[in-house]
Design a protein around this motif. Structure first.
Motif, PDB file in Angstrom:
ATOM      1  N   THR A  92       0.850  -1.197   0.000  1.00 43.04           N
ATOM      2  CA  THR A  92       0.000   0.000   0.000  1.00 43.04           C
ATOM      3  C   THR A  92       0.881   1.240   0.000  1.00 43.04           C
ATOM      4  O   THR A  92       2.096   1.163   0.179  1.00 43.04           O
ATOM      5  CB  THR A  92      -0.916   0.024   1.243  1.00 43.04           C
ATOM      6  OG1 THR A  92      -0.082   0.039   2.407  1.00 43.04           O
ATOM      7  CG2 THR A  92      -1.828  -1.186   1.283  1.00 43.04           C
ATOM      8  N   VAL A  95       1.972   2.893   5.194  1.00 46.36           N
ATOM      9  CA  VAL A  95       2.056   1.802   6.156  1.00 46.36           C
ATOM     10  C   VAL A  95       2.394   2.409   7.508  1.00 46.36           C
ATOM     11  O   VAL A  95       3.355   3.160   7.634  1.00 46.36           O
ATOM     12  CB  VAL A  95       3.151   0.786   5.751  1.00 46.36           C
ATOM     13  CG1 VAL A  95       3.282  -0.289   6.793  1.00 46.36           C
ATOM     14  CG2 VAL A  95       2.850   0.192   4.399  1.00 46.36           C
ATOM     15  N   VAL A  96       1.576   2.101   8.504  1.00 44.10           N
ATOM     16  CA  VAL A  96       1.850   2.556   9.859  1.00 44.10           C
ATOM     17  C   VAL A  96       2.616   1.446  10.551  1.00 44.10           C
ATOM     18  O   VAL A  96       2.163   0.300  10.638  1.00 44.10           O
ATOM     19  CB  VAL A  96       0.541   2.873  10.618  1.00 44.10           C
ATOM     20  CG1 VAL A  96       0.848   3.303  12.039  1.00 44.10           C
ATOM     21  CG2 VAL A  96      -0.250   3.942   9.891  1.00 44.10           C
ATOM     22  N   GLU A  98       4.877  -0.114  13.846  1.00 47.18           N
ATOM     23  CA  GLU A  98       5.060  -0.107  15.276  1.00 47.18           C
ATOM     24  C   GLU A  98       6.443  -0.674  15.546  1.00 47.18           C
ATOM     25  O   GLU A  98       6.763  -1.763  15.072  1.00 47.18           O
ATOM     26  CB  GLU A  98       4.016  -1.027  15.901  1.00 47.18           C
ATOM     27  CG  GLU A  98       3.342  -0.456  17.109  1.00 47.18           C
ATOM     28  CD  GLU A  98       2.221  -1.366  17.571  1.00 47.18           C
ATOM     29  OE1 GLU A  98       2.500  -2.195  18.447  1.00 47.18           O
ATOM     30  OE2 GLU A  98       1.122  -1.247  17.047  1.00 47.18           O
ATOM     31  N   CYS A 119       3.865  -4.084  10.941  1.00 49.91           N
ATOM     32  CA  CYS A 119       2.801  -3.340  10.285  1.00 49.91           C
ATOM     33  C   CYS A 119       1.615  -3.324  11.241  1.00 49.91           C
ATOM     34  O   CYS A 119       1.153  -4.377  11.684  1.00 49.91           O
ATOM     35  CB  CYS A 119       2.414  -4.003   8.963  1.00 49.91           C
ATOM     36  SG  CYS A 119       1.024  -3.196   8.158  1.00 49.91           S
ATOM     37  N   ARG A 120       1.119  -2.153  11.566  1.00 47.51           N
ATOM     38  CA  ARG A 120       0.041  -2.054  12.549  1.00 47.51           C
ATOM     39  C   ARG A 120      -1.252  -2.665  12.020  1.00 47.51           C
ATOM     40  O   ARG A 120      -2.028  -3.237  12.767  1.00 47.51           O
ATOM     41  CB  ARG A 120      -0.181  -0.594  12.937  1.00 47.51           C
ATOM     42  CG  ARG A 120      -1.199  -0.452  14.063  1.00 47.51           C
ATOM     43  CD  ARG A 120      -1.370   0.966  14.497  1.00 47.51           C
ATOM     44  NE  ARG A 120      -0.286   1.332  15.404  1.00 47.51           N
ATOM     45  CZ  ARG A 120      -0.166   2.521  15.942  1.00 47.51           C
ATOM     46  NH1 ARG A 120      -1.024   3.462  15.662  1.00 47.51           N
ATOM     47  NH2 ARG A 120       0.828   2.778  16.748  1.00 47.51           N
ATOM     48  N   ASP A 121      -1.504  -2.577  10.704  1.00 49.17           N
ATOM     49  CA  ASP A 121      -2.752  -3.092  10.140  1.00 49.17           C
ATOM     50  C   ASP A 121      -2.797  -4.618  10.114  1.00 49.17           C
ATOM     51  O   ASP A 121      -3.792  -5.228  10.473  1.00 49.17           O
ATOM     52  CB  ASP A 121      -2.961  -2.563   8.719  1.00 49.17           C
ATOM     53  CG  ASP A 121      -3.124  -1.055   8.705  1.00 49.17           C
ATOM     54  OD1 ASP A 121      -3.576  -0.492   9.729  1.00 49.17           O
ATOM     55  OD2 ASP A 121      -2.799  -0.445   7.669  1.00 49.17           O
ATOM     56  N   THR A 122      -1.699  -5.247   9.670  1.00 48.35           N
ATOM     57  CA  THR A 122      -1.708  -6.692   9.484  1.00 48.35           C
ATOM     58  C   THR A 122      -1.009  -7.457  10.612  1.00 48.35           C
ATOM     59  O   THR A 122      -1.178  -8.670  10.712  1.00 48.35           O
ATOM     60  CB  THR A 122      -1.001  -7.075   8.165  1.00 48.35           C
ATOM     61  OG1 THR A 122       0.373  -6.687   8.238  1.00 48.35           O
ATOM     62  CG2 THR A 122      -1.674  -6.419   6.980  1.00 48.35           C
ATOM     63  N   GLY A 123      -0.226  -6.778  11.440  1.00 47.50           N
ATOM     64  CA  GLY A 123       0.536  -7.443  12.479  1.00 47.50           C
ATOM     65  C   GLY A 123       1.748  -8.183  11.936  1.00 47.50           C
ATOM     66  O   GLY A 123       2.403  -8.933  12.642  1.00 47.50           O
ATOM     67  N   GLU A 124       2.067  -7.961  10.667  1.00 45.91           N
ATOM     68  CA  GLU A 124       3.158  -8.643   9.985  1.00 45.91           C
ATOM     69  C   GLU A 124       4.505  -8.046  10.396  1.00 45.91           C
ATOM     70  O   GLU A 124       4.634  -6.825  10.523  1.00 45.91           O
ATOM     71  CB  GLU A 124       2.944  -8.493   8.485  1.00 45.91           C
ATOM     72  CG  GLU A 124       3.939  -9.178   7.628  1.00 45.91           C
ATOM     73  CD  GLU A 124       3.627  -8.979   6.145  1.00 45.91           C
ATOM     74  OE1 GLU A 124       4.138  -9.769   5.357  1.00 45.91           O
ATOM     75  OE2 GLU A 124       2.901  -8.041   5.785  1.00 45.91           O
TER      76      GLU A 124
END
Length: 153
Positions: A92, A95-96, A98, A119-124
């Motif tokens: 994307t 990407v946010v 953490e 990646c905060r969205d997917t936890g990847e």
């Protein structure tokens, strides 16, 4: 047999160590013992150690299970990660991330810090870096994140 350092065939026997014949090169002075075919651990055992570590078992627990030093487990993990770990490509525009850090003790005194970027969205897990808890290790992690076009706030 040749000298491992200069490849010379001019060497002499130079005593024993741990019941193994020791040799000394006449040219460069390098000392070595013969290699044995059964040196090292099987690849399946090393892969199993990495698998256990990835599933949350500590390096100390794995080292006790497999009867090796914790530093050996660390080497296996690092070798596996450099050979097999390829970070995913960004999918994307934004990407946010953490950032997290964790540490392990090696031989009661030395701390090994592992910096992780999720990646905060997917936890990847996007990227990681091993080292000390300092600016140079953080800079190495941020250099790995350059292809993600990360802006630090």
């Amino acid at each position: 047999m040749n000298c491992r350092k200069c490849e010379s065939t001019d060497f002499v026997k130079n005593g024993h160590i741990n019941e193994k014949q020791r040799y000394k090169c006449k040219k460069c002075g390098y000392q070595w013992t013969e290699n044995h075919k059964h040196r090292g651990r099987p690849i399946a055992e090393r892969a199993f150690a990495v698998f256990l570590y990835c599933h949350g078992l500590s390096m100390n627990a794995i080292s006790k299970m497999l009867d090796v030093a914790p530093s050996t487990i660390l080497k296996w993990i690092r070798n596996f990660s450099t050979e097999h770990a390829h970070p995913p490509e960004p999918q994307t525009d934004a990407v946010v991330l953490e950032l997290d850090e964790m540490w392990h003790y090696l031989k009661k005194k030395n701390k090994l810090w592992i910096w992780k970027a999720f990646c905060r969205d997917t936890g990847e897990l996007i990227a990681w870096e091993c080292g000390d808890r300092d600016k140079t290790t953080l800079k190495k992690l941020l250099q790995r994140l350059e292809n993600w076009q990360v802006k630090v706030y």
